[in-house]
Design a protein around this motif. Structure first.
Motif, PDB file in Angstrom:
ATOM      1  N   GLY A  37       0.810  -1.204   0.000  1.00 39.67           N
ATOM      2  CA  GLY A  37       0.000   0.000   0.000  1.00 39.67           C
ATOM      3  C   GLY A  37       0.850   1.263   0.000  1.00 39.67           C
ATOM      4  O   GLY A  37       2.081   1.212   0.089  1.00 39.67           O
ATOM      5  N   PRO A  38       0.178   2.420  -0.093  1.00 35.58           N
ATOM      6  CA  PRO A  38       0.879   3.704  -0.178  1.00 35.58           C
ATOM      7  C   PRO A  38       1.792   3.968   1.023  1.00 35.58           C
ATOM      8  O   PRO A  38       1.499   3.551   2.138  1.00 35.58           O
ATOM      9  CB  PRO A  38      -0.264   4.727  -0.233  1.00 35.58           C
ATOM     10  CG  PRO A  38      -1.432   3.957  -0.747  1.00 35.58           C
ATOM     11  CD  PRO A  38      -1.294   2.578  -0.186  1.00 35.58           C
ATOM     12  N   VAL A  39       2.874   4.669   0.762  1.00 30.15           N
ATOM     13  CA  VAL A  39       3.819   5.080   1.797  1.00 30.15           C
ATOM     14  C   VAL A  39       4.012   6.580   1.685  1.00 30.15           C
ATOM     15  O   VAL A  39       4.393   7.079   0.622  1.00 30.15           O
ATOM     16  CB  VAL A  39       5.177   4.350   1.647  1.00 30.15           C
ATOM     17  CG1 VAL A  39       6.172   4.875   2.678  1.00 30.15           C
ATOM     18  CG2 VAL A  39       4.991   2.846   1.788  1.00 30.15           C
ATOM     19  N   GLY A  68       1.847   8.787   1.412  1.00 33.75           N
ATOM     20  CA  GLY A  68       0.963   9.330   0.397  1.00 33.75           C
ATOM     21  C   GLY A  68       1.327   8.945  -1.024  1.00 33.75           C
ATOM     22  O   GLY A  68       0.678   9.394  -1.968  1.00 33.75           O
ATOM     23  N   MET A  69       2.359   8.111  -1.189  1.00 36.21           N
ATOM     24  CA  MET A  69       2.766   7.693  -2.535  1.00 36.21           C
ATOM     25  C   MET A  69       2.508   6.206  -2.703  1.00 36.21           C
ATOM     26  O   MET A  69       2.754   5.410  -1.794  1.00 36.21           O
ATOM     27  CB  MET A  69       4.251   8.003  -2.768  1.00 36.21           C
ATOM     28  CG  MET A  69       4.587   9.488  -2.727  1.00 36.21           C
ATOM     29  SD  MET A  69       6.340   9.806  -3.076  1.00 36.21           S
ATOM     30  CE  MET A  69       7.094   9.033  -1.643  1.00 36.21           C
ATOM     31  N   ASP A  70       1.968   5.846  -3.875  1.00 35.02           N
ATOM     32  CA  ASP A  70       1.645   4.439  -4.121  1.00 35.02           C
ATOM     33  C   ASP A  70       2.714   3.730  -4.951  1.00 35.02           C
ATOM     34  O   ASP A  70       2.597   2.545  -5.240  1.00 35.02           O
ATOM     35  CB  ASP A  70       0.287   4.324  -4.825  1.00 35.02           C
ATOM     36  CG  ASP A  70       0.304   4.936  -6.227  1.00 35.02           C
ATOM     37  OD1 ASP A  70       1.238   5.735  -6.502  1.00 35.02           O
ATOM     38  OD2 ASP A  70      -0.594   4.626  -7.031  1.00 35.02           O
ATOM     39  N   ARG A  71       3.799   4.462  -5.316  1.00 33.37           N
ATOM     40  CA  ARG A  71       4.822   3.865  -6.180  1.00 33.37           C
ATOM     41  C   ARG A  71       6.180   4.508  -5.910  1.00 33.37           C
ATOM     42  O   ARG A  71       6.293   5.554  -5.291  1.00 33.37           O
ATOM     43  CB  ARG A  71       4.443   4.026  -7.652  1.00 33.37           C
ATOM     44  CG  ARG A  71       4.429   5.470  -8.121  1.00 33.37           C
ATOM     45  CD  ARG A  71       3.665   5.613  -9.421  1.00 33.37           C
ATOM     46  NE  ARG A  71       2.261   5.259  -9.239  1.00 33.37           N
ATOM     47  CZ  ARG A  71       1.460   4.847 -10.213  1.00 33.37           C
ATOM     48  NH1 ARG A  71       1.921   4.739 -11.450  1.00 33.37           N
ATOM     49  NH2 ARG A  71       0.203   4.547  -9.974  1.00 33.37           N
ATOM     50  N   HIS A  72       7.206   3.841  -6.422  1.00 32.53           N
ATOM     51  CA  HIS A  72       8.561   4.374  -6.293  1.00 32.53           C
ATOM     52  C   HIS A  72       9.285   4.181  -7.629  1.00 32.53           C
ATOM     53  O   HIS A  72       8.975   3.255  -8.387  1.00 32.53           O
ATOM     54  CB  HIS A  72       9.317   3.666  -5.163  1.00 32.53           C
ATOM     55  CG  HIS A  72       9.482   2.187  -5.381  1.00 32.53           C
ATOM     56  ND1 HIS A  72      10.531   1.649  -6.085  1.00 32.53           N
ATOM     57  CD2 HIS A  72       8.691   1.137  -4.992  1.00 32.53           C
ATOM     58  CE1 HIS A  72      10.403   0.330  -6.112  1.00 32.53           C
ATOM     59  NE2 HIS A  72       9.293  -0.008  -5.455  1.00 32.53           N
ATOM     60  N   PRO A  73      10.247   5.050  -7.933  1.00 28.79           N
ATOM     61  CA  PRO A  73      10.961   4.940  -9.211  1.00 28.79           C
ATOM     62  C   PRO A  73      11.895   3.725  -9.233  1.00 28.79           C
ATOM     63  O   PRO A  73      12.352   3.257  -8.191  1.00 28.79           O
ATOM     64  CB  PRO A  73      11.760   6.238  -9.282  1.00 28.79           C
ATOM     65  CG  PRO A  73      11.936   6.661  -7.863  1.00 28.79           C
ATOM     66  CD  PRO A  73      10.698   6.210  -7.143  1.00 28.79           C
ATOM     67  N   ARG A  74      12.178   3.220 -10.400  1.00 32.25           N
ATOM     68  CA  ARG A  74      13.134   2.132 -10.578  1.00 32.25           C
ATOM     69  C   ARG A  74      13.942   2.402 -11.850  1.00 32.25           C
ATOM     70  O   ARG A  74      13.520   3.138 -12.736  1.00 32.25           O
ATOM     71  CB  ARG A  74      12.445   0.771 -10.673  1.00 32.25           C
ATOM     72  CG  ARG A  74      11.714   0.542 -11.975  1.00 32.25           C
ATOM     73  CD  ARG A  74      11.083  -0.844 -12.065  1.00 32.25           C
ATOM     74  NE  ARG A  74      12.050  -1.909 -12.121  1.00 32.25           N
ATOM     75  CZ  ARG A  74      12.652  -2.331 -13.226  1.00 32.25           C
ATOM     76  NH1 ARG A  74      12.405  -1.723 -14.382  1.00 32.25           N
ATOM     77  NH2 ARG A  74      13.490  -3.336 -13.190  1.00 32.25           N
ATOM     78  N   MET A  75      15.112   1.793 -11.898  1.00 41.08           N
ATOM     79  CA  MET A  75      15.983   1.957 -13.067  1.00 41.08           C
ATOM     80  C   MET A  75      15.653   0.887 -14.094  1.00 41.08           C
ATOM     81  O   MET A  75      15.642  -0.306 -13.780  1.00 41.08           O
ATOM     82  CB  MET A  75      17.451   1.860 -12.660  1.00 41.08           C
ATOM     83  CG  MET A  75      17.910   2.961 -11.727  1.00 41.08           C
ATOM     84  SD  MET A  75      19.648   2.775 -11.218  1.00 41.08           S
ATOM     85  CE  MET A  75      20.479   3.105 -12.758  1.00 41.08           C
ATOM     86  N   CYS A  76      15.410   1.328 -15.312  1.00 41.61           N
ATOM     87  CA  CYS A  76      15.204   0.373 -16.388  1.00 41.61           C
ATOM     88  C   CYS A  76      16.563  -0.086 -16.911  1.00 41.61           C
ATOM     89  O   CYS A  76      17.619   0.375 -16.452  1.00 41.61           O
ATOM     90  CB  CYS A  76      14.387   1.010 -17.516  1.00 41.61           C
ATOM     91  SG  CYS A  76      15.272   2.324 -18.391  1.00 41.61           S
ATOM     92  N   GLU A  77      16.565  -0.993 -17.880  1.00 42.17           N
ATOM     93  CA  GLU A  77      17.829  -1.512 -18.409  1.00 42.17           C
ATOM     94  C   GLU A  77      18.685  -0.397 -19.012  1.00 42.17           C
ATOM     95  O   GLU A  77      19.906  -0.369 -18.821  1.00 42.17           O
ATOM     96  CB  GLU A  77      17.547  -2.579 -19.464  1.00 42.17           C
ATOM     97  CG  GLU A  77      18.821  -3.225 -20.005  1.00 42.17           C
ATOM     98  CD  GLU A  77      18.539  -4.268 -21.065  1.00 42.17           C
ATOM     99  OE1 GLU A  77      19.454  -5.046 -21.373  1.00 42.17           O
ATOM    100  OE2 GLU A  77      17.404  -4.290 -21.587  1.00 42.17           O
TER     101      GLU A  77
END
Length: 268
Positions: free
Chosen positions: A27-29, A31-40
């Motif tokens: 669930g949200p943390v 107030g944020m429901d997502r986090h960034p990630r590095m693509c290839e």
């Protein structure tokens, strides 16, 4: 009535197709429901930038160590790549570099001895440059410089300790220094400290090996005994490279003079 949760679509990289963000699984943390990630694409770029930064830092370190090693910039070019293979003993220098890890562990050095201008200093500098490229620390100096530095130095022990710390210490032109009691004492102090450090030493000298093995003076004998225990003697003989270079320059000047004479001009 339950609160309606609006979830945005996850972003994907246009190039590699991997997601650029991930949903929090629990669930949200904050107030944020997502986090960034590095693509290839980002991971590859980050890896390349890291490798480039490390290589840049490595080259800067080598350049810095080379400037510390040599007092004369022309020695930067004294390397195996520029060797004309006119000195048969150069094979010992190449082998020393190839096996330096063992030389360092077993505290094995060289004593390059022979006539004036036969390439002893060049051989030693070739070893120094090759080891610097491998990120070892090397210092190439001579006893005339060391003795002059010590004369002006407030803390002589600190100065000698600095010489001892290098992975390889090269002392060029042993015997060219003054033979005063002060000079002999400091030569012994440097050699003895290096001897007790357990690290290798390379010496070059115009003195004949028999002069070192048959020295009668007690003060010099104890210096030479330590050198011969630390260093394997290698005779570097042949025609003087300096004399050959001087002859080439003279020949070149004669050719230039002839060209001027043919043209009706003269060298003033």
């Amino acid at each position: 009535m339950s609160e309606k949760v609006i979830t945005r679509k996850i972003k994907y990289c246009d190039k590699c197709g991997e997601p650029l963000e991930m949903l929090f699984t629990n669930g949200p943390v904050l107030g944020m429901d997502r986090h960034p990630r590095m693509c290839e694409c980002m991971r590859i770029k980050n890896f390349q930038e890291t490798m480039e930064r490390r290589e840049r830092e490595r080259k800067e370190k080598i350049s810095r160590n080379r400037s510390i090693c040599f007092a004369d910039n022309k020695m930067y070019e004294w390397n195996f790549k520029n060797d004309d293979r006119s000195v048969p003993a150069m094979v010992h220098a190449r082998n020393y570099v190839d096996k330096f890890k063992l030389m360092l562990e077993d505290n094995i050095g060289y004593l390059f001895w022979g006539g004036v201008g036969t390439g002893k200093s060049y051989m030693a500098a070739c070893i120094a440059n090759a080891l610097l490229d491998k990120e070892y620390t090397v210092k190439m100096t001579n006893f005339t410089t060391i003795i002059n530095d010590l004369f002006c130095c407030e803390d002589k022990n600190e100065y000698i300790d600095a010489l001892v710390k290098y992975d390889l210490l090269i002392i060029d032109d042993l015997g060219a220094e003054r033979g005063t009691e002060y000079a002999v004492e400091n030569v012994f102090n440097v050699i003895d400290r290096r001897y007790r450090s357990g690290k290798p030493l390379i010496i070059t000298t115009n003195l004949h090996l028999s002069m070192l093995t048959n020295e009668q003076s007690l003060d010099k004998k104890r210096i030479y005994d330590r050198i011969l225990e630390l260093c394997i003697p290698v005779c570097v003989n042949g025609a003087s490279k300096r004399t050959a270079t001087a002859k080439e320059k003279m020949k070149e000047m004669q050719e230039i003079a002839k060209s001027y004479q043919k043209g009706g001009d003269a060298i003033e």
